[in-house]
Every structure is written in C-alpha cells, then in structure tokens.
Design a protein around this motif. Sequence first.
Motif, mmCIF file in Angstrom:
data_model
loop_
_atom_site.group_PDB
_atom_site.id
_atom_site.type_symbol
_atom_site.label_atom_id
_atom_site.label_comp_id
_atom_site.label_asym_id
_atom_site.label_seq_id
_atom_site.Cartn_x
_atom_site.Cartn_y
_atom_site.Cartn_z
ATOM 1 N N LYS A 130 6.286 38.626 6.212
ATOM 2 C CA LYS A 130 5.991 40.101 6.445
ATOM 3 C C LYS A 130 6.803 40.904 5.380
ATOM 4 C CE LYS A 130 4.013 40.546 10.870
ATOM 5 N NZ LYS A 130 3.096 41.494 10.733
ATOM 6 N N VAL A 131 8.031 40.562 5.275
ATOM 7 C CA VAL A 131 8.865 41.190 4.322
ATOM 8 C C VAL A 131 8.592 41.003 2.929
ATOM 9 C CG1 VAL A 131 11.324 41.397 3.362
ATOM 10 C CG2 VAL A 131 10.904 41.115 5.788
ATOM 11 N N ILE A 132 7.929 39.876 2.533
ATOM 12 C CA ILE A 132 7.725 39.271 1.056
ATOM 13 C C ILE A 132 6.435 40.227 0.840
ATOM 14 C CG2 ILE A 132 6.886 37.607 -0.249
ATOM 15 C CD1 ILE A 132 8.989 35.701 1.157
ATOM 16 N N GLY A 133 5.622 40.287 2.000
ATOM 17 C CA GLY A 133 4.088 40.879 1.749
ATOM 18 C C GLY A 133 4.516 42.410 1.266
ATOM 19 N N MET A 174 7.225 43.698 0.094
ATOM 20 C CA MET A 174 7.749 43.721 -1.291
ATOM 21 C C MET A 174 7.014 43.598 -2.345
ATOM 22 S SD MET A 174 11.332 41.639 -0.379
ATOM 23 C CE MET A 174 11.555 41.271 -2.203
ATOM 24 N N GLN A 175 5.823 42.785 -2.159
ATOM 25 C CA GLN A 175 4.853 42.703 -3.158
ATOM 26 C C GLN A 175 3.575 43.646 -2.788
ATOM 27 O OE1 GLN A 175 3.856 38.520 -3.019
ATOM 28 N NE2 GLN A 175 5.713 38.070 -4.029
ATOM 29 N N THR A 176 3.733 44.686 -2.106
ATOM 30 C CA THR A 176 2.632 45.496 -1.707
ATOM 31 C C THR A 176 1.177 44.994 -1.343
ATOM 32 O OG1 THR A 176 1.944 45.947 -3.861
ATOM 33 C CG2 THR A 176 3.540 47.501 -2.889
ATOM 34 N N ARG A 177 1.389 43.879 -0.427
ATOM 35 C CA ARG A 177 0.294 43.180 0.018
ATOM 36 C C ARG A 177 0.287 43.274 1.753
ATOM 37 N NH1 ARG A 177 0.139 37.356 -3.131
ATOM 38 N NH2 ARG A 177 0.401 38.229 -5.248
ATOM 39 N N ILE A 178 -0.985 42.982 2.172
ATOM 40 C CA ILE A 178 -1.122 43.143 3.583
ATOM 41 C C ILE A 178 -0.198 42.140 4.471
ATOM 42 C CG2 ILE A 178 -2.548 42.982 5.458
ATOM 43 C CD1 ILE A 178 -4.864 43.390 3.545
ATOM 44 N N GLY A 179 0.099 41.124 3.946
ATOM 45 C CA GLY A 179 0.958 40.100 4.769
ATOM 46 C C GLY A 179 0.457 39.308 6.147
ATOM 47 N N PRO A 180 0.739 38.533 6.633
ATOM 48 C CA PRO A 180 0.407 37.868 7.670
ATOM 49 C C PRO A 180 0.009 38.590 8.832
ATOM 50 C CG PRO A 180 2.340 37.023 7.636
ATOM 51 C CD PRO A 180 2.236 38.120 6.417
ATOM 52 N N ASN A 181 -1.139 39.233 9.197
ATOM 53 C CA ASN A 181 -1.292 40.027 10.185
ATOM 54 C C ASN A 181 -2.674 39.768 10.637
ATOM 55 O OD1 ASN A 181 -2.791 41.287 8.177
ATOM 56 N ND2 ASN A 181 -1.995 43.241 8.677
ATOM 57 N N ARG A 182 -3.559 38.401 10.053
ATOM 58 C CA ARG A 182 -4.849 38.407 10.723
ATOM 59 C C ARG A 182 -5.005 37.896 11.999
ATOM 60 N NH1 ARG A 182 -6.151 42.075 7.569
ATOM 61 N NH2 ARG A 182 -6.644 41.701 5.413
ATOM 62 N N VAL A 183 -4.093 37.080 12.460
ATOM 63 C CA VAL A 183 -4.281 36.256 13.406
ATOM 64 C C VAL A 183 -3.374 36.879 15.154
ATOM 65 C CG1 VAL A 183 -3.969 33.893 14.840
ATOM 66 C CG2 VAL A 183 -4.160 34.054 12.256
ATOM 67 N N GLY A 184 -4.187 37.326 15.872
ATOM 68 C CA GLY A 184 -3.345 37.986 17.085
ATOM 69 C C GLY A 184 -2.812 39.231 16.629
ATOM 70 N N PRO A 185 -2.235 40.227 17.674
ATOM 71 C CA PRO A 185 -1.698 41.484 17.474
ATOM 72 C C PRO A 185 -0.732 41.549 16.760
ATOM 73 C CG PRO A 185 -1.513 40.806 19.745
ATOM 74 C CD PRO A 185 -2.264 39.695 19.160
ATOM 75 N N LEU A 186 -0.801 42.067 15.379
ATOM 76 C CA LEU A 186 0.578 42.421 14.348
ATOM 77 C C LEU A 186 0.793 40.946 13.918
ATOM 78 C CD1 LEU A 186 2.639 44.740 16.580
ATOM 79 C CD2 LEU A 186 1.127 45.322 14.598
ATOM 80 N N GLY A 187 -0.159 39.930 14.157
ATOM 81 C CA GLY A 187 0.089 38.603 13.258
ATOM 82 C C GLY A 187 0.979 37.650 14.286
ATOM 83 N N LEU A 188 1.303 37.959 15.572
ATOM 84 C CA LEU A 188 2.260 37.255 16.367
ATOM 85 C C LEU A 188 1.857 35.904 16.698
ATOM 86 C CD1 LEU A 188 3.301 40.107 18.784
ATOM 87 C CD2 LEU A 188 4.572 39.122 16.655
#
Length: 83
Positions: A34-37, A39-53
């Motif tokens: 999530k931090v790397i996403g 920093m790179q202005t990407r969405i990050g891993p949030n596709r699975v479950g609430p908030l990507g948990l």
Amino acid sequence: MEGLLLVITIVAKIIVIVIALLLSVAYLTLLERKVIGFMQTRIGPNRVGPLGLAQPFADVIKLLGKEIIWRSENHFLNKRPSL
C-alpha cells in the motif's frame, strides 16, 4: 500425565506464535504494498475484501494454486534443438 500436558502446552504455544508471525508478516507485506502504491500514485492492493484486508489470503491461495513445471516433464524443451 504431567509430561503429556507439558508437551501439549508447549506445542500449543508454538502454534500460536507461528500463526501470529505468519499473519504479521502477511499484513506487513500488505502495508508495504500500500505504501509503495501510494508513493507511485497507484491504487495499490485494495481489490480483495474491504480495504484489501483479504489480499494476503488471496496471495496465499494464488501461490498454492501455481503449477510447478519440471524441466524433464516439458517435452517441448527436449525436442527444441531438433526443430
């Protein structure tokens, strides 16, 4: 009888510690992604479950579902020099 109870207690403690370590590593990896996403202005891993948990569990299922290919089973690689 006391020896058996002691062994069961030790094994239970070891299992609890191992599970806690595995979960903490999984969620630290999620935090890192999530931090790397961010920093790179990407969405990050949030596709699975609430908030990507549930993302670490999805990663484990994906890893366990991957097929292992051994070189000896791949007949195309063995015949390639003859093509």
